[in-house]
Design a protein around this motif. Structure first.
Motif, PDB file in Angstrom:
ATOM      1  N   CYS A 156      47.501  76.807  50.206  1.00  0.00           N
ATOM      2  CA  CYS A 156      48.241  76.708  51.471  1.00  0.00           C
ATOM      3  C   CYS A 156      49.669  77.227  51.447  1.00  0.00           C
ATOM      4  N   GLN A 157      50.244  77.449  50.280  1.00  0.00           N
ATOM      5  CA  GLN A 157      51.668  77.725  50.286  1.00  0.00           C
ATOM      6  C   GLN A 157      52.014  79.195  50.081  1.00  0.00           C
ATOM      7  N   SER A 158      53.162  79.584  50.633  1.00  0.00           N
ATOM      8  CA  SER A 158      53.672  80.934  50.457  1.00  0.00           C
ATOM      9  C   SER A 158      54.339  81.048  49.088  1.00  0.00           C
ATOM     10  N   ALA A 159      54.736  82.272  48.751  1.00  0.00           N
ATOM     11  CA  ALA A 159      55.325  82.517  47.442  1.00  0.00           C
ATOM     12  C   ALA A 159      56.527  81.613  47.186  1.00  0.00           C
ATOM     13  N   LYS A 160      57.437  81.575  48.139  1.00  0.00           N
ATOM     14  CA  LYS A 160      58.647  80.795  47.914  1.00  0.00           C
ATOM     15  C   LYS A 160      58.332  79.305  47.851  1.00  0.00           C
ATOM     16  N   GLU A 161      57.418  78.870  48.685  1.00  0.00           N
ATOM     17  CA  GLU A 161      57.013  77.469  48.647  1.00  0.00           C
ATOM     18  C   GLU A 161      56.404  77.111  47.297  1.00  0.00           C
ATOM     19  N   ARG A 162      55.580  78.018  46.786  1.00  0.00           N
ATOM     20  CA  ARG A 162      54.963  77.740  45.485  1.00  0.00           C
ATOM     21  C   ARG A 162      56.018  77.605  44.400  1.00  0.00           C
ATOM     22  N   LEU A 163      56.957  78.525  44.422  1.00  0.00           N
ATOM     23  CA  LEU A 163      57.986  78.493  43.390  1.00  0.00           C
ATOM     24  C   LEU A 163      58.802  77.206  43.476  1.00  0.00           C
ATOM     25  N   CYS A 164      59.192  76.830  44.673  1.00  0.00           N
ATOM     26  CA  CYS A 164      59.965  75.594  44.835  1.00  0.00           C
ATOM     27  C   CYS A 164      59.161  74.391  44.361  1.00  0.00           C
ATOM     28  N   SER A 165      57.907  74.332  44.732  1.00  0.00           N
ATOM     29  CA  SER A 165      57.060  73.234  44.272  1.00  0.00           C
ATOM     30  C   SER A 165      57.026  73.196  42.750  1.00  0.00           C
ATOM     31  N   PHE A 166      56.880  74.351  42.166  1.00  0.00           N
ATOM     32  CA  PHE A 166      56.795  74.435  40.716  1.00  0.00           C
ATOM     33  C   PHE A 166      58.068  73.926  40.052  1.00  0.00           C
ATOM     34  N   LEU A 167      59.203  74.372  40.569  1.00  0.00           N
ATOM     35  CA  LEU A 167      60.472  73.950  39.980  1.00  0.00           C
ATOM     36  C   LEU A 167      60.651  72.444  40.096  1.00  0.00           C
ATOM     37  N   LEU A 168      60.290  71.904  41.238  1.00  0.00           N
ATOM     38  CA  LEU A 168      60.431  70.461  41.422  1.00  0.00           C
ATOM     39  C   LEU A 168      59.499  69.699  40.482  1.00  0.00           C
ATOM     40  N   ARG A 169      58.296  70.214  40.331  1.00  0.00           N
ATOM     41  CA  ARG A 169      57.353  69.550  39.445  1.00  0.00           C
ATOM     42  C   ARG A 169      57.873  69.561  38.015  1.00  0.00           C
ATOM     43  N   LEU A 170      58.374  70.699  37.602  1.00  0.00           N
ATOM     44  CA  LEU A 170      58.914  70.836  36.254  1.00  0.00           C
ATOM     45  C   LEU A 170      60.068  69.861  36.056  1.00  0.00           C
ATOM     46  N   ARG A 171      60.919  69.813  37.061  1.00  0.00           N
ATOM     47  CA  ARG A 171      62.057  68.901  37.004  1.00  0.00           C
ATOM     48  C   ARG A 171      61.600  67.462  36.831  1.00  0.00           C
ATOM     49  N   SER A 172      60.627  67.066  37.622  1.00  0.00           N
ATOM     50  CA  SER A 172      60.198  65.668  37.594  1.00  0.00           C
ATOM     51  C   SER A 172      59.466  65.329  36.304  1.00  0.00           C
ATOM     52  N   ARG A 173      59.020  66.348  35.607  1.00  0.00           N
ATOM     53  CA  ARG A 173      58.310  66.079  34.359  1.00  0.00           C
ATOM     54  C   ARG A 173      59.252  66.088  33.172  1.00  0.00           C
ATOM     55  N   GLY A 174      60.499  66.225  33.411  1.00  0.00           N
ATOM     56  CA  GLY A 174      61.428  66.125  32.307  1.00  0.00           C
ATOM     57  C   GLY A 174      61.649  67.435  31.591  1.00  0.00           C
ATOM     58  N   GLY A 175      61.270  68.537  32.226  1.00  0.00           N
ATOM     59  CA  GLY A 175      61.603  69.829  31.660  1.00  0.00           C
ATOM     60  C   GLY A 175      63.098  70.085  31.799  1.00  0.00           C
ATOM     61  N   THR A 176      63.762  69.079  32.329  1.00  0.00           N
ATOM     62  CA  THR A 176      65.170  69.212  32.636  1.00  0.00           C
ATOM     63  C   THR A 176      66.059  68.881  31.455  1.00  0.00           C
ATOM     64  N   GLY A 177      67.150  69.578  31.364  1.00  0.00           N
ATOM     65  CA  GLY A 177      68.179  69.220  30.397  1.00  0.00           C
ATOM     66  C   GLY A 177      69.099  68.207  31.040  1.00  0.00           C
ATOM     67  N   ALA A 178      70.405  68.393  30.848  1.00  0.00           N
ATOM     68  CA  ALA A 178      71.357  67.452  31.431  1.00  0.00           C
ATOM     69  C   ALA A 178      71.506  67.719  32.925  1.00  0.00           C
ATOM     70  N   GLY A 179      71.387  66.667  33.707  1.00  0.00           N
ATOM     71  CA  GLY A 179      71.661  66.763  35.130  1.00  0.00           C
ATOM     72  C   GLY A 179      70.806  67.775  35.856  1.00  0.00           C
ATOM     73  N   GLN A 180      71.459  68.782  36.422  1.00  0.00           N
ATOM     74  CA  GLN A 180      70.750  69.746  37.246  1.00  0.00           C
ATOM     75  C   GLN A 180      70.108  70.851  36.424  1.00  0.00           C
ATOM     76  N   LEU A 181      70.349  70.816  35.126  1.00  0.00           N
ATOM     77  CA  LEU A 181      69.883  71.913  34.291  1.00  0.00           C
ATOM     78  C   LEU A 181      68.379  71.828  34.056  1.00  0.00           C
ATOM     79  N   LEU A 182      67.703  72.927  34.295  1.00  0.00           N
ATOM     80  CA  LEU A 182      66.254  72.961  34.098  1.00  0.00           C
ATOM     81  C   LEU A 182      65.919  74.007  33.042  1.00  0.00           C
ATOM     82  N   ASN A 183      65.170  73.587  32.041  1.00  0.00           N
ATOM     83  CA  ASN A 183      64.766  74.528  31.004  1.00  0.00           C
ATOM     84  C   ASN A 183      63.496  75.254  31.410  1.00  0.00           C
ATOM     85  N   LEU A 184      63.594  76.557  31.501  1.00  0.00           N
ATOM     86  CA  LEU A 184      62.436  77.380  31.836  1.00  0.00           C
ATOM     87  C   LEU A 184      61.958  78.078  30.572  1.00  0.00           C
TER      88      LEU A 184
END
Lengths: 240, 240
Positions: A156-184
Motif C-alpha cells: 500500500c505504501q509509496s516509496a517515501k512512505e516505505r522509507l519512513c516506515s523503515f526508518l521508524l521501525r529501525l529506530r524502535s528496534r534499537g538500531g539507534t545510537g544516542a538520541g536521534q542518531l540512527l545507525n544504518l
DNA sequence: CGGATAATTGATAAGACTCAATACGCGTGG
DNA sequence: CCACGCGTATTGAGTCTTATCAATTATCCG
C-alpha cells in the motif's frame, strides 16, 4: 521456524502480544527460550562483511544468537533479484526449528559475531520445557505480525512512505545510537531490496527527507532523525 | 494466533514438516487440532456477501472453521486503503489463539457458512494435548512460509507476474473446480488489494492473459487455465 | 425492467525504474 | 603521505509501468 528474534518477543508472557505493535515493545526479563540459552555461553563464530552465514535450502544444524553486527535474511532468484525479508540486530536470534532446511540465506551486513548452539540442544529444551514452548509461540506470533506490517508496507505504501516506515521501525528496534542518531549498518542496496525499490529511489527519497530538514546525513551509515513526528506523518503506516 | 489454515499444512504434506523432528514435533495423527474440532460439530453461523465476521482490534472469543464460502482477512487504513492479507477457503480455520485481539478484519467474500468453537475450548485443548500444539506449530510455520512468498511477490514482481502467481496459488489450494476450471469467488477489487495493484491493472493483466490464449474468462467468477505452464513461466515466482 | 454495483476499456499522468555520468569513501601500494 | 582503483552512493535524463480519471459495458437482484 523462521528467524527467531528476541527483540520482537520481548513481551511479558502475561501480556497480550498484540499490545506490542512493532515499535512498542515492553521490556521483559530474559527468560524462557533465550534466557536458558543466554545462561550458556555458546561457541562463537565471526563473519566478515557479505559473508554467508548459512544458505537457503541447506539443512539446519545450529541456532545462532547475534552478539554484534547486523545480519540480513534474504532470498535470491534465478534472474538476479534479491529480496530481504528482515534485518537482525544484536540480541536477535536466527535459526529454523521445525524445518529441515533454511528458508532464507543469512548474510553478514557488516562484521558479525555470533554465538551458536547445536540444534539438538534446542530440540531438547523445547521438548522438556513448557515455558520454552510458550515463549516460542509468542515469538512466532510477533514475527508474524511484523511480517504482516511489512506486507502492508509493500502493498500500500509509496516509496517515501516505505522509507519512513523503515526508518521508524529501525529506530524502535534499537538500531539507534544516542538520541536521534540512527545507525544504518546496511547499505542502500540492502534497504532497496528490503522495501521493493531501486537503490536510486532510496537515495532520492533520503535526499528529499534531508532537503525537508527531517533528517541529516552526516555519513553513509548514520542518520540523524531531526523530526520524528514528520517521519511518522509521512509514513502513514498505521493500519486502521 | 494468526489465521489457521488447514489447506496450507495439507499442501505441504509431501514435505512433512514434523517428520524430521522426532522430539520437537512428534508425528501428528492426521487429525491434530482440526481433527479434534471436526469431531465436534460446533455451532453454525452464516454470513452474506461483505458481512463482517469479526473486526480488527476486537477481542477474540471464538475460533471458526469455514464450511462453505470464501473469507478475506484484511486491514483498513484511515485514508481508505485496504490490504488483504489472505483469502480463506472451505476447510480453513480462522481465529487467534494467543492474541487478545484480532489482527485482521474478517469479511465474507460471498455467502459463507462457519462452524465456531469457544476460545476457551481451544485453549484447553492446547494446554492439554501435545499433538495439538505440534499441529499448531506446523500450521504456523506453513503460514509463515506462505506469507514470505507473498512478501516476495509484492517486493519483486511485476503486475502480470503477481497475477500469475496468485492464480497458481489459488489453483494449488483447491480453489479449482473440475480440471482447469478455477473459481474466482473474490472480486477484482479484492484481488487488486491483495496484490497491491489497482482494479484496472488486474483487468488489463487478465485481458492480456486471455488474448495470449493462456486463460479463458467464461464469466466473472470463473477462469479456465488453458496453459498452466505458461502461467508458471510468466510468474517467475520460484525464488532460488 | 431498472437501478446499483462491478468490470472493462481508453486516455493521460505520475511515480518509480533504468541507464549514464559523476562523486565519495576507503583500502592498497607506491 | 599521496595517488590510484574499486565499490558504493548520488544525481540527472529519459522511459516505462502502473495509477488515476473518465466513459462504457456487463452483471446482479429486487
Amino acid at each position: 521456524m523462521i528467524a527467531l528474534n528476541t527483540k520482537y518477543s520481548q513481551a511479558k508472557s502475561e501480556q497480550p502480544i498484540d499490545a506490542q505493535r512493532p515499535g512498542l515493545l515492553s521490556p521483559a526479563p530474559a527468560q524462557g527460550f533465550e534466557g536458558v540459552l543466554q545462561a550458556q555461553r555458546g561457541a562463537r563464530q565471526v563473519f566478515e562483511r557479505n559473508d554467508t552465514i548459512f544458505s537457503e535450502g541447506h539443512p539446519v544444524d545450529r541456532i545462532y544468537r547475534i552478539i554484534a553486527g547486523t545480519v540480513r535474511l534474504c532470498r535470491h532468484t534465478q534472474n538476479g533479484k534479491r529480496y530481504i525479508a528482515d534485518f537482525l540486530l544484536p540480541g536477535d536470534m536466527l535459526g529454523f526449528i521445525d524445518q529441515n532446511d533454511h528458508l532464507f540465506t543469512a548474510e553478514a551486513v557488516d562484521y558479525v559475531s555470533l554465538a551458536y548452539y547445536p540444534r539438538s540442544q534446542i530440540t531438547r529444551l523445547f521438548d522438556s520445557d513448557a515455558s520454552v514452548r510458550t515463549h516460542f509461540l509468542m515469538h512466532f506470533a510477533s514475527r508474524m505480525m511484523a511480517f504482516q506490517d511489512h506486507l502492508f508496507t509493500l502493498a500500500c505504501q509509496s516509496a517515501k512512505e516505505r522509507l519512513c516506515s523503515f526508518l521508524l521501525r529501525l529506530r524502535s528496534r534499537g538500531g539507534t545510537g544516542a538520541g536521534q542518531l540512527l545507525n544504518l549498518s546496511m547499505g542502500r542496496r540492502d534497504i532497496a531490496d528490503h522495501l521493493g525499490l531501486s537503490v536510486e529511489t532510496i537515495c532520492r527519497s533520503l535526499a528529499q527527507l534531508r532537503d525537508a530538514g527531517i533528517v541529516e546525513i552526516p555519513n553513509i551509515h548514520q542518520l540523524v532523525l531531526k523530526d520524528v513526528e514528520a517521519l511518522r506523518a509521512l509514513s502513514e503506516a498505521t493500519a486502521e
